[in-house]
Scaffold this motif. Structure first.
Motif, short mmCIF file in Angstrom:
data_model
loop_
_atom_site.label_atom_id
_atom_site.label_comp_id
_atom_site.label_asym_id
_atom_site.label_seq_id
_atom_site.Cartn_x
_atom_site.Cartn_y
_atom_site.Cartn_z
N LEU A 134 33.81 3.93 -35.37
CA LEU A 134 34.77 3.85 -36.47
C LEU A 134 34.85 2.44 -37.06
O LEU A 134 35.01 2.28 -38.28
CB LEU A 134 36.15 4.29 -35.96
CG LEU A 134 37.25 4.45 -37.00
CD1 LEU A 134 36.91 5.52 -38.00
CD2 LEU A 134 38.58 4.79 -36.30
N GLN A 135 34.74 1.42 -36.22
CA GLN A 135 34.86 0.04 -36.71
C GLN A 135 33.73 -0.30 -37.68
O GLN A 135 33.94 -1.00 -38.68
CB GLN A 135 34.83 -0.94 -35.53
CG GLN A 135 36.09 -0.91 -34.69
CD GLN A 135 35.97 -1.81 -33.48
OE1 GLN A 135 35.11 -1.60 -32.63
NE2 GLN A 135 36.83 -2.80 -33.39
N ALA A 138 34.41 1.40 -41.06
CA ALA A 138 35.51 0.74 -41.74
C ALA A 138 35.06 -0.58 -42.37
O ALA A 138 35.48 -0.92 -43.48
CB ALA A 138 36.66 0.49 -40.76
N SER A 139 34.19 -1.31 -41.66
CA SER A 139 33.73 -2.59 -42.22
C SER A 139 32.82 -2.38 -43.43
O SER A 139 32.88 -3.14 -44.40
CB SER A 139 33.00 -3.40 -41.14
OG SER A 139 31.83 -2.73 -40.71
N LEU A 141 33.09 0.11 -45.59
CA LEU A 141 33.95 0.49 -46.70
C LEU A 141 34.80 -0.68 -47.19
O LEU A 141 35.08 -0.78 -48.39
CB LEU A 141 34.85 1.65 -46.29
CG LEU A 141 34.12 2.99 -46.09
CD1 LEU A 141 35.05 4.02 -45.45
CD2 LEU A 141 33.58 3.52 -47.42
N SER A 142 35.21 -1.57 -46.29
CA SER A 142 36.02 -2.72 -46.70
C SER A 142 35.24 -3.67 -47.60
O SER A 142 35.81 -4.38 -48.42
CB SER A 142 36.53 -3.48 -45.47
OG SER A 142 35.47 -4.11 -44.79
N THR A 338 36.96 7.02 -47.45
CA THR A 338 37.91 6.35 -46.57
C THR A 338 38.57 7.34 -45.63
O THR A 338 38.74 7.08 -44.43
CB THR A 338 38.98 5.61 -47.39
OG1 THR A 338 38.33 4.68 -48.28
CG2 THR A 338 39.93 4.85 -46.49
N SER A 342 37.86 7.82 -41.38
CA SER A 342 39.04 7.31 -40.68
C SER A 342 39.29 8.08 -39.39
O SER A 342 40.16 7.72 -38.61
CB SER A 342 40.27 7.39 -41.58
OG SER A 342 40.57 8.74 -41.90
N ARG A 344 37.46 9.75 -35.83
CA ARG A 344 36.31 9.45 -34.97
C ARG A 344 35.31 10.59 -34.90
O ARG A 344 34.19 10.39 -34.42
CB ARG A 344 36.78 9.09 -33.55
CG ARG A 344 37.55 7.78 -33.51
CD ARG A 344 37.78 7.31 -32.08
NE ARG A 344 38.48 6.03 -32.07
CZ ARG A 344 37.88 4.85 -32.18
NH1 ARG A 344 36.57 4.79 -32.32
NH2 ARG A 344 38.59 3.74 -32.16
#
Length: 368
Positions: A134-135, A138-139, A141-142, A338, A342, A344
């Motif tokens: 997941l991390q 997320a990175s 998409l950020s 997103t 989000s 898992r």
């Protein structure tokens, strides 16, 4: 020993010689839609076959170097192909101010909705649920969200130049910001947070990223790097001919101009798309996430500065701002991505929703 790889290289490089020695000058005189379609089919077939070679060599390098380096090599190789195709169209006799924008938007729709949707659908159908880190998602998409909004939405609201375009100083600073952000992301991906991009199961990383890897066979590495370049270069060299044929065919058949961006995007992402779907079928969703989100991030982070640099040096007008319907689709895609990444675990449902957005995109290409 003569094998499929050698036959592929012989065909692709033979096509390059045929293009430069015979077809380059003759194609300028061709106006028949039927002949143009035959030429396009031939060029497209050669480029796609070379793309399979790129996938094979990148996967070999991934085995040698480990993740995320293998995925990164493939992603950056695709960016080279994309830039070559877009630059070929921009520098052609009929400059297309929206080609870069259309190609980037099409890549985002094909990757984030088409390939991700099909991959999650296949993965859910075959494996019920799939997990990933997941991390890492997320990175991606950020970084992707601000890069995409700055490049494709913000130009519609600047006032220094006409709508959809950027001034020289805006182009310069936005390019620097994009490259800097992508550079920091690469440092994160390949350095201290490399574990974000490796699959985790029940809190344990299935590859110890801090453990020393076996020594790399440099001779094998060098051979595959050479073969990777040998498969990429024909695509780059044939891109101008394909762009010329595509431009003439669209005008001859009175097709939507945005279709050019879709075709270029499909060619560009073919190697990664093939690799991503193979990975999800063998229950390696992490590689699919790395390929798809990585491709989207690199497309915006690296292609935009190159497009703006070409425009600055040649004095060409470049329109980056999307139309309202495309902004709506892009916004839905970013929000949906997103939400999808989000959780898992993913299922067929997430894949189906992404595919619906992809089909809406296709409808709007032909019937805006």
């Amino acid at each position: 020993m003569f094998n499929l790889s050698n036959l592929r290289l012989l065909t692709s490089w033979g096509s390059v010689l045929l293009y430069f020695l015979v077809l380059a000058g003759w194609m300028d005189t061709v106006t028949s839609p039927a002949v143009l379609m035959v030429l396009f089919t031939l060029f497209f077939a050669v480029i796609m076959w070379s793309a399979f070679g790129v996938v094979h060599e990148a996967e070999e390098l991934a085995e040698i170097m480990g993740e995320p380096y293998g995925t990164l090599i493939l992603t950056l190789s695709i960016v080279v192909i994309e830039v070559a195709l877009v630059a070929a169209v921009m520098l052609g006799s009929n400059a297309a101010p929206t080609m870069g924008r259309d190609t980037m938007f099409s890549v985002l729709m094909i990757v984030m909705n088409g390939v991700v949707g099909l991959g999650l659908f296949i993965g859910g159908l075959k494996h019920r649920e799939q997990s990933y880190n997941l991390q890492g998602a997320a990175s991606y998409l950020s970084v992707l969200i601000p890069l995409t909004c700055i490049a494709l939405i913000l130009p519609n609201f600047t006032t220094s130049t006409e709508s959809g375009t950027l001034s020289f100083w805006q182009s310069t600073y936005f390019s620097i910001f994009s490259i800097a952000l992508y550079g920091v992301f690469l440092i994160t991906q390949t350095g201290r947070h490399r574990a974000f991009y490796v699959h985790q199961i029940e809190g344990k990383v299935d590859e110890d990223v801090d453990a020393p890897r076996p020594p790399i066979d440099m001779a094998k590495l060098r051979n595959h790097v050479i073969l990777l370049l040998a498969n990429i270069l024909p695509i780059v060299l044939l891109s101008k001919g394909l762009a010329k044929i595509l431009d003439a065919e669209i005008k001859a058949l009175n097709l939507p101009l945005a279709l050019g961006g879709v075709v270029v995007a499909a060619i560009v992402f073919a190697p990664e798309g093939i690799s991503a779907l193979r990975a999800v079928a063998r229950n390696d969703l992490q590689r699919t996430v790395n390929l798809c989100l990585g491709a989207a991030t690199s497309t915006v982070g690296l292609t935009v500065p190159v497009i703006l640099a070409i425009a600055s040096f040649t004095g060409q007008k470049v329109v980056l701002g999307l139309a309202p319907r495309e902004v709506t689709l892009l916004g839905m895609t970013l929000i949906l991505s997103t939400l999808t990444f989000s959780n898992r675990r993913t299922t067929m449902l997430e894949g189906t929703v992404h595919l619906v957005l992809f089909f809406v995109f296709l409808v709007l290409v032909f019937n805006p």
